[in-house]
Design an enzyme around this catalytic site. Structure first.
Site, PDB file in Angstrom:
ATOM      1  N   SER A 105      46.914  48.550  40.900  1.00 55.25           N
ATOM      2  CA  SER A 105      46.081  47.857  41.977  1.00 55.25           C
ATOM      3  C   SER A 105      45.025  48.890  42.604  1.00 55.25           C
ATOM      4  O   SER A 105      45.403  49.943  42.778  1.00 55.25           O
ATOM      5  CB  SER A 105      46.954  47.542  43.203  1.00 55.25           C
ATOM      6  N   GLY A 106      43.807  48.339  42.451  1.00 53.86           N
ATOM      7  CA  GLY A 106      42.759  49.466  42.890  1.00 53.86           C
ATOM      8  C   GLY A 106      42.143  50.195  41.627  1.00 53.86           C
ATOM      9  O   GLY A 106      41.409  51.091  42.039  1.00 53.86           O
ATOM     10  N   THR A 110      39.539  44.046  38.234  1.00 57.14           N
ATOM     11  CA  THR A 110      38.608  43.013  38.503  1.00 57.14           C
ATOM     12  C   THR A 110      37.080  43.206  38.389  1.00 57.14           C
ATOM     13  O   THR A 110      36.227  42.620  37.770  1.00 57.14           O
ATOM     14  CB  THR A 110      38.631  42.662  40.036  1.00 57.14           C
ATOM     15  N   ASN A 155      43.840  48.455  47.980  1.00 55.85           N
ATOM     16  CA  ASN A 155      42.689  48.374  47.495  1.00 55.85           C
ATOM     17  C   ASN A 155      41.889  47.200  48.699  1.00 55.85           C
ATOM     18  O   ASN A 155      42.924  46.079  49.019  1.00 55.85           O
ATOM     19  CB  ASN A 155      42.922  47.514  46.333  1.00 55.85           C
ATOM     20  N   SER A 158      41.947  43.520  46.733  1.00 57.69           N
ATOM     21  CA  SER A 158      42.850  43.485  45.871  1.00 57.69           C
ATOM     22  C   SER A 158      43.327  41.936  45.364  1.00 57.69           C
ATOM     23  O   SER A 158      43.333  41.114  46.165  1.00 57.69           O
ATOM     24  CB  SER A 158      44.234  44.099  46.436  1.00 57.69           C
ATOM     25  N   SER A 159      43.238  41.811  44.176  1.00 59.22           N
ATOM     26  CA  SER A 159      43.605  40.385  43.560  1.00 59.22           C
ATOM     27  C   SER A 159      44.916  40.226  43.770  1.00 59.22           C
ATOM     28  O   SER A 159      45.893  40.940  43.277  1.00 59.22           O
ATOM     29  CB  SER A 159      43.104  40.516  42.087  1.00 59.22           C
ATOM     30  N   GLY A 385      48.648  45.096  37.719  1.00 54.22           N
ATOM     31  CA  GLY A 385      49.370  46.218  37.079  1.00 54.22           C
ATOM     32  C   GLY A 385      50.776  46.437  37.680  1.00 54.22           C
ATOM     33  O   GLY A 385      51.134  45.938  38.733  1.00 54.22           O
ATOM     34  N   GLU A 387      53.786  47.593  39.416  1.00 56.38           N
ATOM     35  CA  GLU A 387      53.839  47.869  40.980  1.00 56.38           C
ATOM     36  C   GLU A 387      55.163  48.594  41.011  1.00 56.38           C
ATOM     37  O   GLU A 387      56.474  48.092  40.915  1.00 56.38           O
ATOM     38  CB  GLU A 387      53.687  46.769  41.692  1.00 56.38           C
TER      39      GLU A 387
HETATM   40  N1  LIG Z   1      33.007  50.416  37.968  1.00 59.77           N
HETATM   41  C1  LIG Z   1      32.934  50.709  39.176  1.00 59.77           C
HETATM   42  N2  LIG Z   1      32.108  51.033  39.859  1.00 59.77           N
HETATM   43  C2  LIG Z   1      32.242  51.317  41.109  1.00 59.77           C
HETATM   44  N3  LIG Z   1      32.959  50.831  42.006  1.00 59.77           N
HETATM   45  C3  LIG Z   1      34.285  50.564  41.327  1.00 59.77           C
HETATM   46  C4  LIG Z   1      34.219  50.013  39.772  1.00 59.77           C
HETATM   47  N4  LIG Z   1      35.441  49.903  39.720  1.00 59.77           N
HETATM   48  C5  LIG Z   1      36.187  49.774  40.725  1.00 59.77           C
HETATM   49  N5  LIG Z   1      35.384  50.142  41.612  1.00 59.77           N
HETATM   50  C6  LIG Z   1      35.966  49.990  43.244  1.00 59.77           C
HETATM   51  O1  LIG Z   1      37.308  49.740  43.394  1.00 59.77           O
HETATM   52  C7  LIG Z   1      37.666  48.858  43.800  1.00 59.77           C
HETATM   53  C8  LIG Z   1      38.998  48.159  43.547  1.00 59.77           C
HETATM   54  O2  LIG Z   1      38.457  47.624  42.256  1.00 59.77           O
HETATM   55  P1  LIG Z   1      39.186  46.414  41.691  1.00 59.77           P
HETATM   56  O3  LIG Z   1      39.256  45.359  42.850  1.00 59.77           O
HETATM   57  O4  LIG Z   1      38.581  45.855  40.430  1.00 59.77           O
HETATM   58  O5  LIG Z   1      40.645  46.748  41.566  1.00 59.77           O
HETATM   59  P2  LIG Z   1      41.849  46.033  40.887  1.00 59.77           P
HETATM   60  O6  LIG Z   1      42.293  47.113  39.522  1.00 59.77           O
HETATM   61  O7  LIG Z   1      41.329  44.670  40.425  1.00 59.77           O
HETATM   62  O8  LIG Z   1      42.889  46.017  41.811  1.00 59.77           O
HETATM   63  P3  LIG Z   1      43.837  44.782  42.235  1.00 59.77           P
HETATM   64  O9  LIG Z   1      44.982  44.934  41.293  1.00 59.77           O
HETATM   65  O10 LIG Z   1      44.330  45.256  43.680  1.00 59.77           O
HETATM   66  O11 LIG Z   1      42.961  43.618  42.011  1.00 59.77           O
HETATM   67  C9  LIG Z   1      36.566  48.069  44.112  1.00 59.77           C
HETATM   68  O12 LIG Z   1      36.164  47.160  45.262  1.00 59.77           O
HETATM   69  C10 LIG Z   1      35.211  48.941  43.974  1.00 59.77           C
HETATM   70  O13 LIG Z   1      34.880  49.242  45.184  1.00 59.77           O
HETATM   71 MG   LIG Z   2      41.818  42.793  41.092  1.00 61.12          MG
END
Ligand SMILES: Nc1ncnc2c1ncn2[C@@H]1O[C@H](COP(=O)(O)OP(=O)(O)OP(=O)(O)O)[C@@H](O)[C@H]1O
Ligand SMILES: [Mg+2]
Length: 1045
Positions: A105-106, A110, A155, A158-159, A385, A387
């Site tokens: 997560s994070g 996404t 995050n 977070s999704s 991912g 956890e």
């Molecule tokens: N390529 C990127 N460039 C800039 N910031 C990023 C990038 N990827 C991620 N981030 C930052 O990290 C944060 C978390 O990313 P994201 O929401 O995609 O995580 P995740 O893997 O989907 O987490 P979760 O499993 O909780 O959904 C985003 O809100 C953003 O601020």
């Molecule tokens: Mg996500």
């Protein structure tokens, strides 16, 4: 390692090329790259992405355009490169693709999925229809995020659900539509959140973004702290604007195709969930003393009823009681407060998760592809991912199960595939061991002996069922399983582990050990909603709410239990796996660099954990075990054929032979390479670096060569063009100049010609001109005038008398010259006529008169009187008197003058009369009485004559001193006809001696007298004119004064 090659990249861009290959160096490499903002690294075709936690300027249209034009390895590692490979192989090789995005997560899953989608949207076809499909697909993200994402400790966005999205394309690669599958929404979040976390974004967005009117209609208040379901602590998230996100949500829903009404209904159901949380339940007691519950303040329920068209009494009943139905009877039991609260929360969770499912279905309806044509599919999986929390429950269990399955896909498709590739290519190689997690998957999902199967069994088993009985069952079944542990199994093995709780079991996942607490496993798996509640919901007049609870319809009611949550999840994971196996996988491994969502912070420990469970090192090892690098012959030859003279610039042989030639020329040792059936394999990264370096050098050479050729070519072309242009221009210019000159000459020639012709014509025709007429007329008139003038003159000629000098005046002034000439002519003619008529005598007379005039005219006062008087010559009657004729003597010829003169005595001034004869040769002076001549003077002795200018007749004959008579001295005489006498004398002297006799007209002269001279002075007397009277007076002996009267 070749440093030159490293200069251009930070660390290695592909971990396959890492040396030495160890966890430490791998982490170092990731860290080095991360610190230099290189967040992407490859392991072969797997993309490792480290969350930068900051906006990097490596995205957007220019980068998309760049990555679109290059092949995978030509540019820096990038998510666009991976998306490009996937999209191109989908479009060009007709292979369905899936992009598997995994990570904690994070870690950025996404974001990665959105980047992939935006890349594909940018490069795939264009057109109105296509654009609207793209827009709908892209706009599904904000909607799903509003309802499915929440702030967690890890995050901010977070999704809280798993998402798999199929994007469907036509044969050209233009998007047609898509299909979204969602997995296991974390619905417990609706009623409770951990400290520092929030409920789903939508609740906050609604409260912050809805206008007052909407809020009122939804019976909500703006202040989020008034809602029990919303955590009081963290209503705001940094960098997130709920109000504007609400607006974005609204417009996204409209774009996707939600109607205004649907949007409103969704909000109403959302509001209902919020309000449900505020329904407070209180203890009540039934008559039999059994504890029951009731609603403390009816207003909330009332409002909910109004909001969704539900009878509040029924709602209260459904919340506070439960109807047990058996085949025979219906029993209604009251619920305790705890039970009622549980029921209320269950209702809220159910409503929300069903609403979420409905939204996904509704989006799918909009983006569904209608056409029956064959589609190409690109799947994007963004799923939670692995956890490992402090307290792991049923949710973590299924999530980790899902990750085990995904790891399996990864192993199957990547590691196994790798080994199988060698087999396929016929390359001898030694097998590399890697951990195959099939055994763990089995532990969880085995149909008969899996943990999920056990759980289901417990849930369905009649009798007393609890989480503890479930745990006991697991302990019993898996006591020997190497990936299962619990207090019981540990005790059996005499292990002491105080981290293991009594109500816990532990699974050694591929990614690490996770301890799960069995509390509420049964409940969560059952996922039951009391029928009273679903029936109550079905009764609502609200169409959306009603449709969410189809099982509430009494007609549809079945006693058959719905499938458990575990079973549902398992089957949907199975479908997903099937789906993924049918596609070509592309991996994005997301890594979280630190726990604090902070930029530029790289925690090696945290990354090490992730790298371990993502199996990065194994991934690299397997890829390198045999050969670090492989490439199809064609592509390899294309890239390196410039290294051999035999293959560059043209190679006509087979691809494999070409590659052999290239490597042979580079004398690469046979250990370093292997020739597969379709691919060339390079063993060590060093060899590849060497190849790359050689290529780079060669490229430089070639670039210089191309540059040289190109520059030469360009200059030549340019020069030729310039030359051509110059020739063209000059030919044009010359032509133009000559043409102009010719035109000018022609024009001039014509002009001259015209003038000449005109002049000639005019000359010929001038006479016919009016102007010529004037001249002719003038001439004519002039001539006629002249004629007239002459004719008149002829008629009016004056008399022919020469004395008549009259002449008619000219009638016009311009005749005056001619007239004058005519007058002169006429006069001369008259004179000639007159002269012609004269006799010789008359001529002689006139000659004498002319001579007289020459001598005296204007000099002597008596001359004018003498003019009209004819010269007789003989004034003494000589002709009749012979006596007088004797005086002449014997001299021949006539006597020219004979007259009586007075002789003045020079001595005393007294006068005496004398006769004077002039003959042709002599002057004879005689006394009047005497018949003999007294003095004869030859004419040649007369030197000169002096006369006065007066009217007197005095004159003096000056004789030459040499002559004989001269001795007597000069004669001083007075004649009556002095003019005639002297004229005749002059003529006689001229005839006789050819000498002009000087005649001096003077008042004072001297006369010789006896050897001396007497001065004679003539004075005009006072009488003037009249009679010529003379008186001489002697003044002294030498002066004689004569007075003329
Ligand atoms: N390529 C990127 N460039 C800039 N910031 C990023 C990038 N990827 C991620 N981030 C930052 O990290 C944060 C978390 O990313 P994201 O929401 O995609 O995580 P995740 O893997 O989907 O987490 P979760 O499993 O909780 O959904 C985003 O809100 C953003 O601020
Ligand atoms: Mg996500």
């Amino acid at each position: 390692m070749d440093m030159a090659f490293l200069e251009s990249s930070i660390g290695v861009e592909d971990l396959v090329l890492l040396e030495p290959l160890e966890e430490e160096s791998l982490l170092k490499n990731l860290q080095l790259r991360y610190e230099n903002k290189e967040i992407y690294t490859y392991i072969g075709n797997v993309l490792v992405s480290v969350n930068p936690y900051q906006e990097l300027s490596i995205y957007g249209p220019e980068f998309i355009a760049k990555y679109q034009d290059y092949t995978f390895y030509e540019l820096k590692p990038h998510i666009y490169a991976l998306a490009n490979v996937a999209y191109q192989s989908l479009r060009d090789q007709d292979r369905d693709q899936c992009i598997l995005i995994t990570g904690e997560s994070g870690a950025g899953k996404t974001e990665a999925s959105k980047l992939v989608m935006s890349y594909v949207a940018a490069v795939c076809g264009k057109g109105e229809q296509v654009n609207s499909v793209k827009e709908q697909l892209l706009q599904s993200n904000p909607v799903l995020e509003a309802f499915g994402n929440a702030k967690t400790i890890r995050n901010n966005n977070s999704s809280r659900f798993g998402k798999y999205m199929d994007i469907e394309f036509d044969f050209k690669g233009s998007p047609l539509g898509g299909d979204i599958t969602n997995y296991l929404l974390e619905k417990s979040r609706v009623v409770k959140q951990l400290e520092g976390e929030r409920n789903f974004h939508i609740f906050y967005q609604l409260l912050a973004g809805a206008d007052a009117q909407l809020l009122k209609a939804l019976k909500l208040e703006r202040d989020s702290s008034g809602y029990t379901y919303l955590n009081r602590e963290a209503p705001r998230v940094d960098g997130m604007d709920d109000a504007s996100n609400f607006k974005a949500l609204q417009s996204a829903m409209i774009v996707i195709g939600f109607s205004e009404e649907e949007f409103r209904q969704v909000l109403e159901v959302t509001a209902m969930v919020l309000k449900l949380g505020n329904v407070e339940l209180a203890d009540e007691f039934q008559a039999n003393g059994v504890p029951a519950s009731g609603i403390r303040d009816g207003r909330g329920v009332q409002e909910i009823g109004e909001l969704v068209g539900l009878n509040s009494v029924e709602l209260e009943r459904a919340l506070c009681s439960r109807t047990m139905e058996t085949a025979k009877e219906k029993v209604v039991t009251a619920l305790s407060v705890i039970q009622a609260q549980y029921a209320r929360d269950a209702l809220a969770k159910n409503i929300y998760s069903r609403l979420f499912n409905w939204i996904v279905t509704r989006i799918n309806e909009s983006i569904k592809v209608d056409t029956g044509e064959k589609k190409k599919v690109m799947g994007v999986l963004d799923i939670y991912g692995f956890e490992i929390l402090e307290d792991n429950s049923f949710e973590q269990f299924v999530i980790n199960y899902c990750n085990e399955k995904l790891q399996q896909v990864f192993i199957e498709l990547t590691l196994k595939e790798e080994q199988e590739e060698y087999k396929r290519e016929g390359i001898p190689w030694t097998k590399v061991d890697y951990f195959d997690n099939g055994i763990i998957c089995d532990l969880i999902e085995h149909n008969q002996r899996g943990i999920l199967a056990m759980l289901d069994e417990e849930c369905l088993r009649p009798g007393v069922v609890s989480d503890s009985t479930f745990l006991a069952k697991l302990n019993q079944l898996f006591s020997k399983h190497e990936h299962y542990e619990s207090k019981v199994t540990q005790n059996a093995q005499r292990q002491y582990d105080h981290s293991m709780g009594l109500r816990c079991f532990r699974i050694c996942h591929y990614a690490g050990k996770v301890t799960y607490n069995v509390n509420s496993f049964i409940d969560k798996n059952n996922d039951l909603l009391f029928r009273d509640l679903s029936q109550a919901m079905w009764k609502a007049r609200h169409p959306l709410l009603r449709s969410l609870f189809p099982e509430g319809d009494p007609k549809q009611a079945s006693l058959k239990r719905p499938p458990t949550a575990g079973a549902q999840f398992k089957s949907s994971v199975a479908i997903l796996m099937k789906n993924l196996y049918s596609k070509n996988p592309n991996y994005i491994r997301c890594i979280k660099p630190n726990e604090h969502q902070r930029r530029a912070q790289f925690s090696s420990e945290l990354v090490a954990v992730q790298a371990r469970y993502l199996g990065l090192l194994e991934n690299v090892r397997v890829r390198r075990a045999g050969y670090a690098y492989r490439q199809a012959y064609g592509a390899f030859l294309e890239r390196y054929r410039l290294l051999s003279r035999s293959t560059w610039p043209r190679w006509n042989g087979g691809e494999r032979e070409g590659v052999e030639k290239v490597l042979g020329d580079l004398s690469m040792s046979s250990e370093e390479r292997a020739f597969g059936k379709t691919k060339i394999f390079i063993r060590s990264p060093k060899a590849l670096f060497y190849l790359e370096e050689q290529r780079r050098l060669r490229l430089q050479q070639l670039a210089t060569l191309i540059q040289k050729m190109y520059r030469g070519w360009r200059c030549r072309i340019h020069y030729q063009l310039m030359r051509k242009s110059q020739i063209l221009i000059s030919s044009w210019f010359r032509g133009n100049m000559q043409r102009k000159r010719y035109e000018k000459m022609k024009a001039s020639a014509l002009l001259i010609q015209a003038f000449v012709r005109g002049w000639k014509a005019r000359k010929n025709y001038r006479k016919y001109f009016r102007s010529g007429a004037a001249l002719t007329l003038a001439n004519f008139i002039y001539r006629s005038i002249a004629q007239k003038f002459l004719l008149r003159l002829k008629d009016n000629l004056p008399s022919t008398s020469i004395l008549d000098k009259t002449w008619p005046a000219a009638p016009y002034k311009y005749f005056s010259t001619a007239n004058h000439e005519l007058q002169k002519l006429f006069y001369r003619w008259k004179c000639k006529k007159f002269r012609d008529r004269l006799s010789p005598k008359q001529v002689e007379t006139l000659r004498e008169k002319l001579c007289a005039s020459e001598l005296f005219k204007g000099k002597k006062a008596s001359y004018p009187q003498s003019v009209p008087i004819p010269f007789y010559g003989d004034y003494i009657g000589l002709q009749e008197s012979p006596k007088l004729q004797q005086l002449k003597g014997g001299e021949e010829g006539p006597v020219l003058v004979a007259e009586t003169v007075m002789k003045v005595n020079r001595g005393n001034g007294k006068t005496s009369s004398r006769i004077l004869l002039l003959t042709k040769g002599h002057v004879i002076i005689t006394d009047t009485k005497n018949s003999q001549p007294k003095t004869v003077i030859a004419l040649d002795s007369v030197a000169r004559v002096s006369v006065t200018s007066f009217k007197d007749g005095l004159f003096s004959l000056h004789l030459s001193e040499l002559s004989s008579v001269g001795s007597k001295g000069d004669f001083l005489l007075v004649s009556e006809h002095v003019v005639e006498l002297l004229t005749k004398m002059y003529r006689a002297v001229l005839d006789a001696t050819q000498r002009q006799l000087p005649v001096t007209v003077t008042e004072e002269f001297s006369v010789r007298f006896k050897e001396s001279s007497v001065a004679v002075k003539v004075i005009q007397g006072p009488g003037g004119g009249g009679k010529r009277k003379l008186s001489c007076k002697k003044k002294g002996s030498r002066c004689l004064e004569v007075t003329v009267q």
